[in-house]
Design a protein around this motif. Structure first.
Motif, PDB file in Angstrom:
ATOM      1  N   LYS A 125       0.815  -1.213   0.000  1.00  7.90           N
ATOM      2  CA  LYS A 125       0.000   0.000   0.000  1.00  7.90           C
ATOM      3  C   LYS A 125       0.854   1.271   0.000  1.00  7.90           C
ATOM      4  O   LYS A 125       0.316   2.368  -0.156  1.00  7.90           O
ATOM      5  N   ASP A 126       2.157   1.108   0.174  1.00 12.23           N
ATOM      6  CA  ASP A 126       3.069   2.251   0.119  1.00 12.23           C
ATOM      7  C   ASP A 126       3.306   2.584  -1.358  1.00 12.23           C
ATOM      8  O   ASP A 126       3.895   1.787  -2.090  1.00 12.23           O
ATOM      9  N   PRO A 127       2.832   3.745  -1.840  1.00  9.33           N
ATOM     10  CA  PRO A 127       2.926   4.079  -3.275  1.00  9.33           C
ATOM     11  C   PRO A 127       4.353   3.994  -3.814  1.00  9.33           C
ATOM     12  O   PRO A 127       4.572   3.487  -4.911  1.00  9.33           O
ATOM     13  N   GLU A 128       5.309   4.477  -3.030  1.00 11.92           N
ATOM     14  CA  GLU A 128       6.708   4.466  -3.487  1.00 11.92           C
ATOM     15  C   GLU A 128       7.222   3.033  -3.653  1.00 11.92           C
ATOM     16  O   GLU A 128       7.882   2.704  -4.640  1.00 11.92           O
ATOM     17  N   MET A 129       6.896   2.183  -2.672  1.00  7.07           N
ATOM     18  CA  MET A 129       7.351   0.796  -2.730  1.00  7.07           C
ATOM     19  C   MET A 129       6.620   0.040  -3.833  1.00  7.07           C
ATOM     20  O   MET A 129       7.213  -0.818  -4.500  1.00  7.07           O
ATOM     21  N   TYR A 130       5.353   0.348  -4.028  1.00  8.13           N
ATOM     22  CA  TYR A 130       4.553  -0.302  -5.074  1.00  8.13           C
ATOM     23  C   TYR A 130       5.164  -0.038  -6.451  1.00  8.13           C
ATOM     24  O   TYR A 130       5.239  -0.921  -7.294  1.00  8.13           O
ATOM     25  N   ILE A 131       5.634   1.200  -6.652  1.00  8.14           N
ATOM     26  CA  ILE A 131       6.290   1.562  -7.918  1.00  8.14           C
ATOM     27  C   ILE A 131       7.594   0.785  -8.076  1.00  8.14           C
ATOM     28  O   ILE A 131       7.906   0.274  -9.149  1.00  8.14           O
ATOM     29  N   LYS A 132       8.362   0.686  -6.988  1.00  8.10           N
ATOM     30  CA  LYS A 132       9.625  -0.055  -7.031  1.00  8.10           C
ATOM     31  C   LYS A 132       9.392  -1.523  -7.385  1.00  8.10           C
ATOM     32  O   LYS A 132      10.133  -2.109  -8.171  1.00  8.10           O
ATOM     33  N   ILE A 133       8.362  -2.108  -6.796  1.00  9.49           N
ATOM     34  CA  ILE A 133       8.035  -3.507  -7.083  1.00  9.49           C
ATOM     35  C   ILE A 133       7.643  -3.670  -8.545  1.00  9.49           C
ATOM     36  O   ILE A 133       8.006  -4.647  -9.200  1.00  9.49           O
ATOM     37  N   GLY A 134       6.911  -2.694  -9.067  1.00  8.45           N
ATOM     38  CA  GLY A 134       6.494  -2.751 -10.456  1.00  8.45           C
ATOM     39  C   GLY A 134       7.668  -2.633 -11.420  1.00  8.45           C
ATOM     40  O   GLY A 134       7.713  -3.315 -12.439  1.00  8.45           O
ATOM     41  N   GLN A 135       8.628  -1.786 -11.084  1.00  7.97           N
ATOM     42  CA  GLN A 135       9.724  -1.488 -12.007  1.00  7.97           C
ATOM     43  C   GLN A 135      10.885  -2.471 -11.923  1.00  7.97           C
ATOM     44  O   GLN A 135      11.731  -2.507 -12.812  1.00  7.97           O
ATOM     45  N   THR A 136      10.938  -3.248 -10.863  1.00 10.55           N
ATOM     46  CA  THR A 136      12.082  -4.147 -10.704  1.00 10.55           C
ATOM     47  C   THR A 136      12.048  -5.303 -11.684  1.00 10.55           C
ATOM     48  O   THR A 136      10.995  -5.662 -12.220  1.00 10.55           O
ATOM     49  N   ASN A 137      13.214  -5.881 -11.948  1.00  8.54           N
ATOM     50  CA  ASN A 137      13.319  -7.120 -12.711  1.00  8.54           C
ATOM     51  C   ASN A 137      13.688  -8.218 -11.726  1.00  8.54           C
ATOM     52  O   ASN A 137      14.870  -8.483 -11.497  1.00  8.54           O
ATOM     53  N   PHE A 138      12.701  -8.835 -11.102  1.00 10.35           N
ATOM     54  CA  PHE A 138      12.983  -9.909 -10.166  1.00 10.35           C
ATOM     55  C   PHE A 138      13.784 -11.013 -10.868  1.00 10.35           C
ATOM     56  O   PHE A 138      13.413 -11.454 -11.952  1.00 10.35           O
ATOM     57  N   CYS A 139      14.881 -11.437 -10.252  1.00  7.89           N
ATOM     58  CA  CYS A 139      15.630 -12.547 -10.832  1.00  7.89           C
ATOM     59  C   CYS A 139      14.820 -13.835 -10.660  1.00  7.89           C
ATOM     60  O   CYS A 139      13.885 -13.898  -9.856  1.00  7.89           O
ATOM     61  N   ARG A 140      15.176 -14.847 -11.405  1.00  5.51           N
ATOM     62  CA  ARG A 140      14.429 -16.106 -11.386  1.00  5.51           C
ATOM     63  C   ARG A 140      14.429 -16.727  -9.980  1.00  5.51           C
ATOM     64  O   ARG A 140      13.426 -17.252  -9.528  1.00  5.51           O
ATOM     65  N   TYR A 141      15.583 -16.642  -9.318  1.00  2.25           N
ATOM     66  CA  TYR A 141      15.712 -17.233  -7.983  1.00  2.25           C
ATOM     67  C   TYR A 141      14.735 -16.587  -7.001  1.00  2.25           C
ATOM     68  O   TYR A 141      14.038 -17.273  -6.251  1.00  2.25           O
ATOM     69  N   HIS A 142      14.670 -15.241  -7.008  1.00  2.00           N
ATOM     70  CA  HIS A 142      13.809 -14.566  -6.037  1.00  2.00           C
ATOM     71  C   HIS A 142      12.333 -14.626  -6.417  1.00  2.00           C
ATOM     72  O   HIS A 142      11.473 -14.551  -5.536  1.00  2.00           O
ATOM     73  N   LEU A 143      12.036 -14.769  -7.686  1.00  2.04           N
ATOM     74  CA  LEU A 143      10.646 -15.027  -8.064  1.00  2.04           C
ATOM     75  C   LEU A 143      10.179 -16.359  -7.474  1.00  2.04           C
ATOM     76  O   LEU A 143       9.062 -16.475  -6.963  1.00  2.04           O
ATOM     77  N   GLU A 144      11.046 -17.359  -7.528  1.00  6.60           N
ATOM     78  CA  GLU A 144      10.712 -18.669  -6.968  1.00  6.60           C
ATOM     79  C   GLU A 144      10.574 -18.582  -5.449  1.00  6.60           C
ATOM     80  O   GLU A 144       9.674 -19.174  -4.854  1.00  6.60           O
ATOM     81  N   LEU A 145      11.450 -17.799  -4.826  1.00  3.54           N
ATOM     82  CA  LEU A 145      11.385 -17.629  -3.368  1.00  3.54           C
ATOM     83  C   LEU A 145      10.091 -16.926  -2.963  1.00  3.54           C
ATOM     84  O   LEU A 145       9.440 -17.308  -1.986  1.00  3.54           O
ATOM     85  N   LEU A 146       9.699 -15.914  -3.713  1.00  5.54           N
ATOM     86  CA  LEU A 146       8.443 -15.208  -3.448  1.00  5.54           C
ATOM     87  C   LEU A 146       7.251 -16.137  -3.677  1.00  5.54           C
ATOM     88  O   LEU A 146       6.266 -16.088  -2.944  1.00  5.54           O
TER      89      LEU A 146
END
Length: 219
Positions: free
Chosen positions: A43-64
């Protein structure tokens, strides 16, 4: 004792059989991935933008994906995929132009956080080594299991703590040489002539080598 020293003191006491700094980062990685999917973060607008713009690596996508919070993951993925669609649409508009604007790709948000935490803990460890001259001797077992990444970083940053670094190098040299010898015996055991010989300490030599080489995987 300074408050920021406590996590490293505890890590070197608890995790003597592997790199203590890697263990701290591993714990912080798990906590950070879980926090990324919490309501207050999303719900934090700044963090939401960061999450949207990031390129999650394959490893951390699996962890999430292994996280318990599937709702939070769905919200994060929606933000991320929506942003990437927007990028594709922007790129398609410039296809006919001679000079296409390059769209900068953000690196994995989790990897970036872990790099920052890694650098922080290494600098805190250097402060500890400066203020506590007996720290290496008291925690020789933990220091003998530093991974190559953290050993290399410590050597590169050390200025006023040459005697402690020399001790750390000697401790790791013994551990590394033993690992090499155990790997060599592990390989030898696959020769039929040595089939009936004992394994000695070689059975976990591959696991120890992977820990030695696997530190600082985030990049």
């Amino acid at each position: 004792m300074k408050l920021e020293f406590i996590p490293l003191y505890e890590a070197f006491e608890k995790y003597e059989d592997r790199c203590p700094i890697c263990k701290i980062i591993e714990q912080e990685e798990k906590v950070y991935c879980e926090r990324l999917l919490e309501d207050e973060i999303l719900k934090d607008p700044e963090m939401y933008i960061k999450i949207g713009q990031t390129n999650f690596c394959r490893y951390h996508l699996e962890l999430l994906n292994n996280s318990y919070d599937k709702l939070g993951l769905a919200i994060a993925l929606k933000a991320n995929i929506s942003h990437k669609l927007q990028q594709i649409e922007e790129m398609s508009k410039t296809l006919k132009k001679k000079r296409r604007r390059k769209i900068e790709k953000e690196k994995c948000l989790v990897c970036k956080y872990l790099r920052e935490r890694d650098a922080y803990h290494v600098h805190i460890l250097l402060d500890i080594l400066e203020s506590d001259k007996d720290f290496v001797e008291k925690h020789s077992k933990g220091f003998s299991n530093l991974c190559f990444h953290h050993l290399d970083v410590l050597i590169g940053l050390a200025k006023n703590i040459a005697p402690q670094i020399d001790k750390i190098i000697e401790l790791n040299k013994s551990t590394i040489e033993k690992n090499i010898n155990d790997l060599e015996w592990f390989i030898t055991k696959f020769d039929y002539r040595f089939h009936d010989e004992p394994w000695y300490d070689s059975k976990d030599s591959i696991e120890r080598a992977l820990k030695l080489l696997g530190g600082g995987y985030y990049d």
